[in-house]
Motif scaffolding. Structure first.
Motif, PDB file in Angstrom:
ATOM      1  N   GLY A 118       0.817  -1.220   0.000  1.00  0.00           N
ATOM      2  CA  GLY A 118       0.000   0.000   0.000  1.00  0.00           C
ATOM      3  C   GLY A 118       0.842   1.258   0.000  1.00  0.00           C
ATOM      4  O   GLY A 118       1.814   1.362  -0.740  1.00  0.00           O
ATOM      5  N   ASP A 119       0.471   2.191   0.858  1.00  0.00           N
ATOM      6  CA  ASP A 119       1.216   3.436   0.992  1.00  0.00           C
ATOM      7  C   ASP A 119       1.521   3.637   2.466  1.00  0.00           C
ATOM      8  O   ASP A 119       1.088   2.840   3.301  1.00  0.00           O
ATOM      9  CB  ASP A 119       0.399   4.589   0.397  1.00  0.00           C
ATOM     10  CG  ASP A 119      -0.998   4.688   0.998  1.00  0.00           C
ATOM     11  OD1 ASP A 119      -1.118   4.692   2.245  1.00  0.00           O
ATOM     12  OD2 ASP A 119      -1.978   4.747   0.235  1.00  0.00           O
ATOM     13  N   PRO A 120       2.277   4.674   2.827  1.00  0.00           N
ATOM     14  CA  PRO A 120       2.678   4.809   4.238  1.00  0.00           C
ATOM     15  C   PRO A 120       1.495   4.827   5.198  1.00  0.00           C
ATOM     16  O   PRO A 120       1.597   4.280   6.302  1.00  0.00           O
ATOM     17  CB  PRO A 120       3.421   6.153   4.251  1.00  0.00           C
ATOM     18  CG  PRO A 120       3.967   6.300   2.876  1.00  0.00           C
ATOM     19  CD  PRO A 120       2.924   5.695   1.973  1.00  0.00           C
ATOM     20  N   GLN A 121       0.380   5.426   4.799  1.00  0.00           N
ATOM     21  CA  GLN A 121      -0.756   5.508   5.709  1.00  0.00           C
ATOM     22  C   GLN A 121      -1.418   4.141   5.885  1.00  0.00           C
ATOM     23  O   GLN A 121      -1.845   3.784   6.987  1.00  0.00           O
ATOM     24  CB  GLN A 121      -1.774   6.529   5.189  1.00  0.00           C
ATOM     25  CG  GLN A 121      -1.284   7.969   5.276  1.00  0.00           C
ATOM     26  CD  GLN A 121      -0.181   8.302   4.287  1.00  0.00           C
ATOM     27  OE1 GLN A 121      -0.226   7.894   3.135  1.00  0.00           O
ATOM     28  NE2 GLN A 121       0.831   9.027   4.736  1.00  0.00           N
ATOM     29  N   VAL A 122      -1.468   3.374   4.811  1.00  0.00           N
ATOM     30  CA  VAL A 122      -1.984   2.008   4.911  1.00  0.00           C
ATOM     31  C   VAL A 122      -1.054   1.187   5.805  1.00  0.00           C
ATOM     32  O   VAL A 122      -1.502   0.401   6.653  1.00  0.00           O
ATOM     33  CB  VAL A 122      -2.114   1.373   3.513  1.00  0.00           C
ATOM     34  CG1 VAL A 122      -2.342  -0.132   3.614  1.00  0.00           C
ATOM     35  CG2 VAL A 122      -3.251   2.026   2.732  1.00  0.00           C
ATOM     36  N   ARG A 123       0.233   1.382   5.641  1.00  0.00           N
ATOM     37  CA  ARG A 123       1.197   0.613   6.445  1.00  0.00           C
ATOM     38  C   ARG A 123       1.137   0.990   7.922  1.00  0.00           C
ATOM     39  O   ARG A 123       1.521   0.205   8.786  1.00  0.00           O
ATOM     40  CB  ARG A 123       2.620   0.827   5.909  1.00  0.00           C
ATOM     41  CG  ARG A 123       2.810   0.276   4.515  1.00  0.00           C
ATOM     42  CD  ARG A 123       4.275   0.152   4.134  1.00  0.00           C
ATOM     43  NE  ARG A 123       4.938   1.409   3.862  1.00  0.00           N
ATOM     44  CZ  ARG A 123       4.937   2.017   2.672  1.00  0.00           C
ATOM     45  NH1 ARG A 123       4.294   1.489   1.653  1.00  0.00           N
ATOM     46  NH2 ARG A 123       5.592   3.159   2.498  1.00  0.00           N
TER      47      ARG A 123
END
Lengths: 785, 155, 261
Positions: free
Chosen positions: C96-101
């Motif tokens: 995903g992206d940093p926020q998903v992570r």
């Protein structure tokens, strides 16, 4: 020049509120007691509506009202409109279908509007919308542009046989052009697709309709690029309320790119319903709705041919296009693939003869309208792809082939064979500068280096021209446009010497509050921080035509200058009286009225104060210092430039990386170079998106939009693109007082051809269609060996 | 309806929500902190990014009730006395915003990025902004803004 | 989003009890798939039972032969961990992206068993063991089909134990739009042999025996260069045909081996 006037990269006045989270977008606005709307939308691409049963939905919690097309018809709400009439080759008028705000009897695309459900909360409205039972008789659908007018294709509209809206050409010169082709030394022909794009402004469309019973007046807060035009359309065509009882407010708007020009069903229904239920009605699209209900862009199938003589001079061009309108017409949908497209096919070149024909077709897809560039990217793409292909076929350097055919600086004003007369330009200068910045000379070595690393490197050019500053009203009218495309401004000195400027344009990212203030500061010698620009509210300032087609600075900015000239003229009278001098002896520079040859002077602020406190005042002059102007442009403006794209292709996966992108543009005078550069960056990435990743895909059988979310529709992200090398050349337009040309669309116009020319160069293939997805590129690389 | 309590921008807040109310809806509608935006339904666009207990998260993909007891920071919580913080200032200095709609989420993501990676190179910045879509700027000036902010924030 | 009854579980037993009492309950971990799915009204549940209050499900602990990652450990925590195999950290860093992570969890990901998720490649590729409140399940038995696992009703993942590989690498060709894996290949040299697991390409993560035996004899990218999987039964969509995905399996396998060193 005033400090922070024209030419200064002034930081934007808009930014603090937007950065602090204090912007005011439509979805940020709540009205007392408001209800929420959800729309029942067609799940089918093509169907007859046999019945609508809203009994269960009406009984659901919180439901206030449910309305259908029949309810709006009973109130005589007029049909949605197209603002530009086009005639076919045979002189017959276009076949414009009846397009009701909410469907009556038939739906023609997935997402078409069937009913509006209004409830106390947004979720209740959505819950209830699912309970509306619509009995559809499904019909076969046609979605492909090429197939739409084929024999036996499902028919969308009774008054549009063969799904054809019009079959137009420019102009009646086909025989001459054919003769030129017959005598040509070389002909290059390309079949190309211009893919369908979903605009995807980051702010979804939204509307709040509000009704005040005591005054019988309506207010619409809406995500619009042209609130005044929206009011006109809602009033004159839809009949929702008379103009003087209707206020339209487009506050901070989160991007438009053409998709917020059209006056859509949703905001119309919310406004109309607000009066019906005597309560404000709010609707905010979720992204899934945006994908199916925001007008899409482009979607052309084109065959383009270029004839050259033995010296590789362009002799003639033929261009045959079929353009997809979707299920219905939209506001500019007839003008975009005709007068915004075919008239640009001369590009920067001296091609003496051009024949273009365009057939527009209806399909069971979302309606198509203007999208950043609107017609001009399609023209540039067709022209610059065929020019590049000709260069390869003739084994001539693509820059050299272009240079050989450029209109020269001493040929302006230059009348092309396709309507336009270009104002000015120096196309060779931007080409040369771009070649230098892109280090074209070093490309061969870079290609060898890539090859050693297993990669394929390619370079592509795109010399574009665009017609901006739309447009002289008389010319627009002569070509079928339904409105005048002038612009209005009001410059109001307040008694204490600061200035409020009203413009009929609308900014949704372009920074007008800053750039227009710079124009005023420069002209009137007022500190820029003392100038406030107001737009976006029909109750504040004059009627104006809005923002699209890179028109705002060229037309709206010029209107401001005209109003400023009136301010100066009046101020001169007042100053002459106060300074006891003849009016002709008063000079105005840097904000001061000075008696020529003396040090007797009054600042414009002092003159403004005198105008509002006219105790000692010239006879016959009205008090106040507040002037309005309307500006109707003399011609379009013609920004131009050269973009060069360099790509590296991974033949194992088909991945394309843009390793270098150079843009040299001529926008005439730059008001705020920082803002101009930002417009170019954004435009390039939208063009790169069209070339590499974006493209609405419809299932050919069901007519469903296959990639109707960001999970499947590939928006360019930060890691898809590099930083850009951009520069400008400057030939000020002689046709407007600022010398400006417009810069909003250039990147989106130039980039697709530059990127695709680079990819085909890397692969050694003649053609590959946009979007050049990894699989397509991989397959082309395999085929090319 | 259940009540949810949390700390937002340093202030203790609470409100009644539906079980299905998202954190972003609680921020926007209950608290009227409308700087946090919603740009998609699929957790892709990042217009809704806020910090929850110090990490950037998408407030459209979290229930308000999940944030019970959490420390939440929104775009409205970055400035002090109306003065832009260094990241906001860098966005202004570098023209890192146009329409402004993606900007609050972009700034909140960039703050987290710089907090965890004080000296990011261009590639790192671009990779770490993959959860934030911008349709206006072409990202060029956003990248420049983050570079400037990283420097001024002591990277 | 359809409404539901939100409940916060205080313990595993409490979660099981709440799930059992619900007419159509579901478990909420990081929520990065569940919430968007609910938001789009693609699913509805009577009850959503939040596991995040169960503290002992989160964390990373290394022991003799491997590392155990708690089910509620977030992708960002795995990505930043020095205790997990480097290839696993790199894989987590690409989800995903940093926020998903910052929200998404290991347990949530593999329980969902999205055919395009990254984690299943590592779980299968490392021959991990999925631990639940009831038993331990070998990776080879865990993923059973499209969005299907061996988990029974009332069974909750508590952690995953990853054996330590001698060498391991992961290479992913992301879906350009969603950034999920269009093809992701995890290749690992384990004490008891080589494992190659492919996600994204098919309806369910799968191993490629031919590549495993080739790599067992010769751990190099060249060893898999000539091995292709059949396109039959692979996923095919707007972003890539089955044939293209089959081709990418070979390319990503080479890159995974190269990344492993």
């Amino acid at each position: 020049m005033a400090e922070n006037g024209i030419g200064a990269s002034l930081k934007r006045k808009e930014d603090p509120r937007l950065l602090l989270g204090k912007g005011s977008y439509v979805d940020d606005i709540n009205r007392p007691g408001q209800a929420y709307a959800a729309f029942v939308r067609s799940p089918h691409a093509h169907a007859n509506i046999k019945s609508i049963n809203s009994t269960a939905a009406a009984a659901a919690p919180g439901v206030v009202a449910i309305f259908t097309g029949d309810d709006m018809a009973a109130d005589e709400v007029g049909p949605l409109i197209c603002g530009w009439a086009i005639s076919s080759k045979d002189g017959s008028p276009m076949n414009m279908p009846h397009h009701t705000c909410l469907a009556q009897g038939k739906v023609t695309y997935v997402g078409d509007h069937v009913a509006i459900v209004i409830a106390d909360t947004q979720e209740q409205a959505k819950d209830a919308a699912e309970l509306v039972e619509v009995d559809y008789e499904e019909l076969s659908a046609v979605v492909g542009t090429a197939d739409a007018d084929a024999a036996g294709a499902p028919q969308l509209h009774e008054n549009a046989p063969n799904n054809t809206c019009f079959d137009w050409h420019l102009a009646d010169n086909k025989a001459d052009v054919d003769a030129a082709f017959a005598g040509a030394a070389h002909v290059t022909k390309l079949d190309i697709l211009n893919n369908r794009l979903v605009p995807n402004a980051m702010e979804p469309r939204a509307a709040v309709g509000d009704y005040e019973r005591s005054t019988d007046s309506l207010t619409l807060y809406t995500t619009s690029q042209n609130p005044h035009v929206a009011r006109l359309v809602l009033s004159a065509f839809f009949g929702i309320a008379p103009e003087h009882k209707l206020r339209v407010v487009a506050p901070d708007v989160g991007g438009g790119f053409g998709s917020k020009i059209y006056v859509y069903s949703e905001e119309t229904a919310c406004l109309w319903a607000a009066r019906k239920i005597d309560r404000a009605v709010k609707w905010t699209a979720d992204r899934a709705e945006s994908f199916v209900s925001d007008a899409h862009g482009r979607d052309h199938v084109t065959t383009v041919e270029l004839a050259l003589d033995g010296d590789a001079k362009f002799l003639a061009m033929r261009c045959s296009t079929k353009a997809n309108l979707g299920g219905y017409m939209s506001l500019f949908s007839s003008a975009v693939p005709t007068y915004m497209y075919a008239t640009l096919l001369a590009g920067q070149y001296t091609t003496p003869q051009i024949y273009a024909e365009v057939k527009t077709v209806f399909t069971n897809t979302t309606p198509v309208d203007a999208y950043r560039g609107a017609g001009r990217p399609e023209a540039t793409y067709a022209l610059e792809r065929v020019v590049e292909a000709a260069a390869r076929e003739l084994n001539i350097d693509p820059a050299e082939l272009r240079r050989r055919n450029l209109i020269q600086p001493d040929q302006f004003p230059y009348e092309t064979p396709v309507v336009h007369t270009y104002d000015c330009g120096d196309y060779g200068a931007s080409l040369d500068k771009a070649i230098e910045i892109a280090d074209y000379a070093g490309f061969a070595a870079r290609r060898d280096q890539s090859k050693a690393g297993g990669k394929l490197r390619g370079i592509g050019f795109s010399n574009y021209i665009e017609a901006c500053g739309i447009a002289p009203s008389a010319a627009v009218g002569a070509l079928g446009g339904g409105v005048g495309l002038w612009e209005a401004a009001q410059v109001r000195f307040n008694p204490t010497g600061n200035v409020t400027v009203f413009t009929g344009t609308h900014a949704h990212g372009q920074g007008h509050e800053t750039a227009f203030a710079q124009v005023v500061a420069d002209q009137l010698g007022v500190p820029v921080e003392n100038v406030e620009v107001v737009h976006g509210d029909t109750d504040k300032g004059p009627f104006g035509m809005g923002t699209y087609g890179s028109r705002s600075i060229a037309v709206g900015g010029s209107a401001i200058v005209k109003a400023g000239e009136k301010i100066i003229a009046k101020g001169r009278k007042i100053a002459a009286h106060l300074l006891e001098a003849a009016e002709d002896d008063i000079e105005f520079t840097d904000g001061n009225f000075t008696v020529a040859g003396t040090d007797k002077a009054l600042n414009i602020g002092e003159v403004a104060f005198a105008a509002y406190v006219p105790h000692n005042y010239p006879e016959g002059v009205e008090p106040g210092l507040d002037e309005s102007a309307f500006y109707d442009p003399l011609n379009f403006s013609f920004p131009s430039g050269t973009h060069i794209c360099e790509v590296e292709v991974d033949p194992d996966t088909g991945t394309v990386e843009i390793v270098n992108y150079t843009a040299v543009d001529d926008f005439g005078t730059l008001i705020n170079p920082m803002i101009v550069a930002g417009q170019v960056h954004g435009g390039i990435v939208q063009g790169v998106g069209q070339a590499l990743t974006e493209g609405a895909a419809y299932d050919p059988d069901s007519g469903q939009l296959v990639n109707g979310s960001f999970m499947d529709y590939t928006m360019p992200r930060a890691d898809n693109v590099p930083s850009f090398n951009i520069d400008t050349t400057e030939t000020p337009s002689p046709l407007n007082p600022l010398g400006v040309k417009g810069c909003g669309e250039a990147g989106a116009i130039a980039a697709p051809a530059a990127v695709m020319n680079a990819i085909t160069d890397a692969l050694g293939t003649e053609n590959i269609d946009m979007p050049a997805t990894p699989e397509k590129v991989w397959r082309a690389a395999q085929a090319a060996g | 309806m259940p009540t949810v309590s949390m700390t937002v921008n340093g202030q203790a807040v609470s409100g009644e929500v539906e079980d299905r109310t998202l954190l972003v809806q609680f921020l926007r509608e209950n608290l009227r902190l409308t700087g946090t935006h919603v740009g998609c339904d699929t957790s892709q666009c990042g217009a809704c990014v806020v910090h929850v207990n110090g990490d950037s998260m998408k407030s459209c993909s979290m229930l308000a009730l999940q944030a019970e007891g959490a420390e939440v920071t929104t775009i409205e919580g970055l400035a002090s006395n109306g003065e832009l913080n260094p990241m906001q200032q860098a966005f202004m200095d570098n023209h890192g915003l146009q329409c402004g709609f993606c900007t609050p989420g972009m700034v909140m993501s960039a703050m987290d990025l710089v907090a965890k990676n004080p000296n990011p190179d261009e590639a790192t910045i671009r990779e770490n902004l993959e959860g934030n879509l911008c349709r206006c700027t072409g990202y060029h000036n956003i990248v420049k803004a983050v570079q400037q902010a990283a420097k001024t924030m002591g990277g | 989003m359809y409404n539901f009854n939100y409940q916060r579980a205080s313990s595993l037993d409490d979660a099981v009890a709440k799930l059992g009492a619900a007419s159509d309950g579901t478990l909420l971990a990081g929520g990065q798939t569940l919430i968007p799915t609910l938001k789009q009204r693609l699913a509805s549940h009577s009850d959503v039972i939040d596991l995040s209050g169960i503290g002992d499900l989160r964390g990373i602990s290394a022991d003799g032969g491997g590392v155990t990652v708690g089910a509620l450990t977030r992708h960002a925590e795995v990505a930043a961990s020095a205790d997990v195999p480097a290839a696993l950290a790199a894989l987590a860093d690409g989800i995903g992206d940093p926020q998903v992570r910052n929200c998404g969890t290991l347990g949530g990901s593999i329980a969902n068993a999205d055919p395009a998720a990254d984690y299943p490649a590592a779980v299968l590729g490392l021959g991990a063991t999925v631990n639940t409140n009831l038993r331990s399940i070998a990776a080879d038995d865990f993923f059973t089909g499209l969005f299907e696992t061996a988990l029974n009703d009332g069974e909750i993942i508590t952690s995953v134990t990853f054996p330590t590989p001698q060498k391991a690498g992961y290479a992913k060709f992301p879906n350009p739009a969603s950034r999920y894996a269009m093809v992701g290949v995890f290749a690992a040299q384990m004490g008891d042999g080589v494992r190659v697991a492919v996600t994204g390409a098919g309806p369910c993560v799968f191993r490629v025996a031919e590549m495993e035996s080739a790599l067992a004899g010769n751990w190099s990218a060249d060893a898999v260069a000539g091995i292709s999987v059949s396109a039959d039964g692979l996923n095919s969509d707007l972003h890539g045909s089955a044939e293209y995905r089959a081709h990418l399996v070979t390319v990503m396998a080479k890159r995974a081996v190269a990344a492993a060193g």
